[in-house]
Scaffold this motif. Structure first.
Motif, mmCIF file in Angstrom:
data_model
loop_
_atom_site.group_PDB
_atom_site.id
_atom_site.type_symbol
_atom_site.label_atom_id
_atom_site.label_comp_id
_atom_site.label_asym_id
_atom_site.label_seq_id
_atom_site.Cartn_x
_atom_site.Cartn_y
_atom_site.Cartn_z
ATOM 1 N N LEU A 66 0.817 -1.224 0.000
ATOM 2 C CA LEU A 66 0.000 0.000 0.000
ATOM 3 C C LEU A 66 0.850 1.273 0.000
ATOM 4 O O LEU A 66 0.370 2.338 -0.361
ATOM 5 C CB LEU A 66 -0.949 0.009 1.200
ATOM 6 C CG LEU A 66 -2.120 -0.969 1.091
ATOM 7 C CD1 LEU A 66 -2.943 -0.978 2.363
ATOM 8 C CD2 LEU A 66 -3.012 -0.643 -0.099
ATOM 9 N N SER A 67 2.111 1.131 0.370
ATOM 10 C CA SER A 67 2.965 2.321 0.379
ATOM 11 C C SER A 67 3.176 2.861 -1.036
ATOM 12 O O SER A 67 3.667 3.973 -1.217
ATOM 13 C CB SER A 67 4.304 2.019 1.055
ATOM 14 O OG SER A 67 5.073 1.204 0.204
ATOM 15 N N TYR A 68 2.821 2.086 -2.042
ATOM 16 C CA TYR A 68 2.967 2.551 -3.431
ATOM 17 C C TYR A 68 1.748 3.323 -3.921
ATOM 18 O O TYR A 68 1.730 3.784 -5.058
ATOM 19 C CB TYR A 68 3.243 1.365 -4.372
ATOM 20 C CG TYR A 68 4.634 0.826 -4.172
ATOM 21 C CD1 TYR A 68 5.725 1.457 -4.754
ATOM 22 C CD2 TYR A 68 4.850 -0.266 -3.345
ATOM 23 C CE1 TYR A 68 7.005 0.993 -4.529
ATOM 24 C CE2 TYR A 68 6.124 -0.739 -3.112
ATOM 25 C CZ TYR A 68 7.202 -0.107 -3.705
ATOM 26 O OH TYR A 68 8.476 -0.552 -3.472
ATOM 27 N N LYS A 69 0.756 3.436 -3.057
ATOM 28 C CA LYS A 69 -0.454 4.173 -3.436
ATOM 29 C C LYS A 69 -0.068 5.594 -3.854
ATOM 30 O O LYS A 69 0.647 6.281 -3.118
ATOM 31 C CB LYS A 69 -1.413 4.218 -2.241
ATOM 32 C CG LYS A 69 -2.855 4.208 -2.629
ATOM 33 C CD LYS A 69 -3.706 3.857 -1.420
ATOM 34 C CE LYS A 69 -5.136 3.657 -1.868
ATOM 35 N NZ LYS A 69 -5.941 2.967 -0.887
ATOM 36 N N GLY A 70 -0.512 5.995 -5.009
ATOM 37 C CA GLY A 70 -0.237 7.361 -5.467
ATOM 38 C C GLY A 70 1.102 7.504 -6.170
ATOM 39 O O GLY A 70 1.384 8.534 -6.782
ATOM 40 N N ALA A 71 1.935 6.477 -6.105
ATOM 41 C CA ALA A 71 3.238 6.567 -6.778
ATOM 42 C C ALA A 71 3.035 6.496 -8.292
ATOM 43 O O ALA A 71 2.094 5.864 -8.751
ATOM 44 C CB ALA A 71 4.122 5.414 -6.326
ATOM 45 N N THR A 72 3.893 7.149 -9.026
ATOM 46 C CA THR A 72 3.768 7.103 -10.490
ATOM 47 C C THR A 72 4.728 6.054 -11.026
ATOM 48 O O THR A 72 5.939 6.134 -10.804
ATOM 49 C CB THR A 72 4.114 8.475 -11.105
ATOM 50 O OG1 THR A 72 3.512 9.466 -10.287
ATOM 51 C CG2 THR A 72 3.611 8.590 -12.524
ATOM 52 N N LYS A 73 4.170 5.106 -11.683
ATOM 53 C CA LYS A 73 4.995 4.020 -12.242
ATOM 54 C C LYS A 73 4.547 3.797 -13.685
ATOM 55 O O LYS A 73 3.476 4.248 -14.102
ATOM 56 C CB LYS A 73 4.770 2.725 -11.454
ATOM 57 C CG LYS A 73 5.147 2.815 -10.002
ATOM 58 C CD LYS A 73 6.496 2.181 -9.752
ATOM 59 C CE LYS A 73 6.955 2.375 -8.335
ATOM 60 N NZ LYS A 73 7.799 3.527 -8.129
ATOM 61 N N ASP A 74 5.351 3.038 -14.418
ATOM 62 C CA ASP A 74 4.970 2.726 -15.804
ATOM 63 C C ASP A 74 3.969 1.589 -15.857
ATOM 64 O O ASP A 74 3.606 1.122 -16.922
ATOM 65 C CB ASP A 74 6.214 2.308 -16.601
ATOM 66 C CG ASP A 74 7.172 3.463 -16.718
ATOM 67 O OD1 ASP A 74 6.697 4.607 -16.675
ATOM 68 O OD2 ASP A 74 8.387 3.216 -16.835
ATOM 69 N N PHE A 75 3.625 1.090 -14.705
ATOM 70 C CA PHE A 75 2.688 -0.036 -14.687
ATOM 71 C C PHE A 75 1.721 0.134 -13.525
ATOM 72 O O PHE A 75 1.953 0.949 -12.618
ATOM 73 C CB PHE A 75 3.440 -1.372 -14.563
ATOM 74 C CG PHE A 75 4.508 -1.362 -13.510
ATOM 75 C CD1 PHE A 75 4.211 -1.716 -12.202
ATOM 76 C CD2 PHE A 75 5.818 -0.988 -13.819
ATOM 77 C CE1 PHE A 75 5.183 -1.705 -11.221
ATOM 78 C CE2 PHE A 75 6.808 -0.976 -12.837
ATOM 79 C CZ PHE A 75 6.487 -1.334 -11.538
ATOM 80 N N ASN A 76 0.680 -0.643 -13.604
ATOM 81 C CA ASN A 76 -0.359 -0.601 -12.594
ATOM 82 C C ASN A 76 -0.005 -1.551 -11.446
ATOM 83 O O ASN A 76 0.593 -2.590 -11.686
ATOM 84 C CB ASN A 76 -1.637 -1.091 -13.270
ATOM 85 C CG ASN A 76 -2.865 -0.559 -12.606
ATOM 86 O OD1 ASN A 76 -2.789 0.283 -11.736
ATOM 87 N ND2 ASN A 76 -4.001 -1.058 -13.028
ATOM 88 N N ILE A 77 -0.387 -1.199 -10.229
ATOM 89 C CA ILE A 77 -0.202 -2.146 -9.119
ATOM 90 C C ILE A 77 -1.555 -2.330 -8.454
ATOM 91 O O ILE A 77 -2.233 -1.343 -8.131
ATOM 92 C CB ILE A 77 0.812 -1.628 -8.078
ATOM 93 C CG1 ILE A 77 2.171 -1.377 -8.735
ATOM 94 C CG2 ILE A 77 0.949 -2.627 -6.938
ATOM 95 C CD1 ILE A 77 3.218 -0.797 -7.785
ATOM 96 N N ARG A 78 -1.953 -3.564 -8.294
ATOM 97 C CA ARG A 78 -3.208 -3.819 -7.577
ATOM 98 C C ARG A 78 -2.928 -4.786 -6.432
ATOM 99 O O ARG A 78 -2.007 -5.598 -6.503
ATOM 100 C CB ARG A 78 -4.255 -4.447 -8.509
ATOM 101 C CG ARG A 78 -4.922 -3.425 -9.412
ATOM 102 C CD ARG A 78 -6.173 -4.003 -10.044
ATOM 103 N NE ARG A 78 -5.874 -5.084 -10.962
ATOM 104 C CZ ARG A 78 -6.689 -6.104 -11.176
ATOM 105 N NH1 ARG A 78 -7.821 -6.212 -10.503
ATOM 106 N NH2 ARG A 78 -6.391 -7.042 -12.052
ATOM 107 N N LEU A 79 -3.765 -4.713 -5.436
ATOM 108 C CA LEU A 79 -3.614 -5.618 -4.285
ATOM 109 C C LEU A 79 -4.940 -6.330 -4.025
ATOM 110 O O LEU A 79 -5.990 -5.695 -3.913
ATOM 111 C CB LEU A 79 -3.223 -4.816 -3.039
ATOM 112 C CG LEU A 79 -3.352 -5.540 -1.700
ATOM 113 C CD1 LEU A 79 -2.405 -6.732 -1.627
ATOM 114 C CD2 LEU A 79 -3.051 -4.585 -0.540
#
Ligand code: UDP
Ligand code: MG
Length: 330
Positions: A66-79
């Motif tokens: 969840l610490s990646y919430k709001g981070a900008t990445k080239d890919f999507n992260i779901r939990l």
């Protein structure tokens, strides 16, 4: 029934081409490494999402993700969070059910299987393969014990279950959406995906790689769990152990009959024998063998019931592709 809406969306992307399913059970120390490694290869991959399946972790795995919430990445992260620990294979099922991509890659959280191989898998998929299996080229990073037990297990599976069972193949694989659809439709309670993926068929290809050591943390497969996993694998794919019961019954019966014939022969030849001993033993052996045969026969029926209950489709086919319109007759 889980759906993609049950997932916490950490960053949204509508239709990624690829879903990477990563089951996590107490893997807090591996999450940042996973994200880092995927950042390194993002440019070589089509649009993709990482779908973390938290299998009831007791540590800070969820917080880490969840610490990646709001981070900008080239890919999507779901939990996707499972309500408790269901085990690796069911975590994979939950992940496949929530997969959005046109293909789905499953990979362990400990980075023993290098994500750097995924671009090769994608290339194979684009060539038209529906199943691309990661195959361990060497297992020198595994202990001698693990290598030996694995070798024995693969031999048993090849002899007793399926001749086309590939050795040194784990749960690191890419499967196309149509295969995902088949897998998630199966009502199997204890799925053994390595076997099921062979059973579904379709065009399959291999990508070999060197298996690394666990990046961090401890194995979640202690010896007992590994044996249970192997037993699950064998019994969900083979009815041959039941045939062995019938055969062993026959062998015991034959012994009983030989005993009895020798006894009769000696008796008729006038030998002085201990009264009643041989006849009793041969009768017990014969009846014992017969009972084992009966159990084996009942087992054969139970085997058929089991197969029916597993509810796998009888046949799988590609959709019709070649259409030659017939000439119109007037
Ligand atoms: N795993 C899981 N639930 C479990 C056990 C394991 O989701 O109950 C995950 C684990 O986090 C890892 C993968 O399954 O991502 C494989 O586990 P592990 O690496 O411990 O197995 P090994 O490589 O030692 O056979
Ligand atoms: Mg591992």
């Amino acid at each position: 029934m889980l759906s993609s809406t049950d997932c916490e969306i950490i960053k949204t992307m509508q239709n990624p081409e690829l879903t990477i399913v990563i089951p996590c059970f107490n893997e807090e120390s591996n999450i940042s490494q996973i994200v880092f490694r995927f950042e390194q290869i993002a440019a070589q991959l089509p649009s993709f999402e990482i779908l973390f399946v938290d299998d009831g972790s007791k540590d800070k795995t969820v917080e880490q993700i969840l610490s990646y919430k709001g981070a900008t990445k080239d890919f999507n992260i779901r939990l996707l969070r499972l309500s408790r620990n269901f085990g690796h294979q069911l975590a994979l099922l939950a992940g496949m059910r929530s997969s959005l991509g046109e293909a789905c890659v499953t990979i362990d959280a400990d980075m023993q299987d290098p994500p750097e191989v995924i671009p090769d898998m994608v290339r194979e998929w684009k060539k038209g393969y529906d199943v691309v299996l990661g195959q361990r080229g060497d297992r020198f990073k595994d202990t001698w014990f693990k290598r030996t037990t694995a070798a024995i297990f693969y031999r048993i599976m090849i002899i007793l279950a399926r001749g086309d069972f590939p050795a040194n193949v784990g749960d690191f694989r890419l499967i196309s959406k149509r295969v995902v659809d088949v897998l998630k439709s199966l009502p199997e309670q204890s799925p053994y995906w390595r076997g099921i993926v062979v059973w579904v068929g379709f065009k399959r290809s291999f990508v070999t790689y060197k298996r690394a050591e666990r990046f961090s943390g401890e194995t979640k497969y202690p010896f007992i769990k590994m044996v249970t996993f192997g037993v699950d694998a064998l019994f969900s794919f083979s009815k041959k152990p039941l045939l062995f019961v019938v055969y062993s019954g026959f062998v015991i019966c034959i012994f009983g009959a030989i005993f009895l014939s020798v006894y009769i022969f000696l008796k008729l030849s006038g030998y002085a024998l201990v009264p009643g001993w041989v006849s009793l033993i041969s009768l017990i052996t014969f009846i014992g063998g017969f009972q084992i045969i009966c159990m084996g026969v009942i087992g054969q029926y139970i085997g058929r019931i089991y197969e029916q209950v597993l509810g796998r489709p009888q046949v799988l086919a590609y959709p019709p592709e070649l259409v030659v319109p017939s000439e119109q007759k007037h």
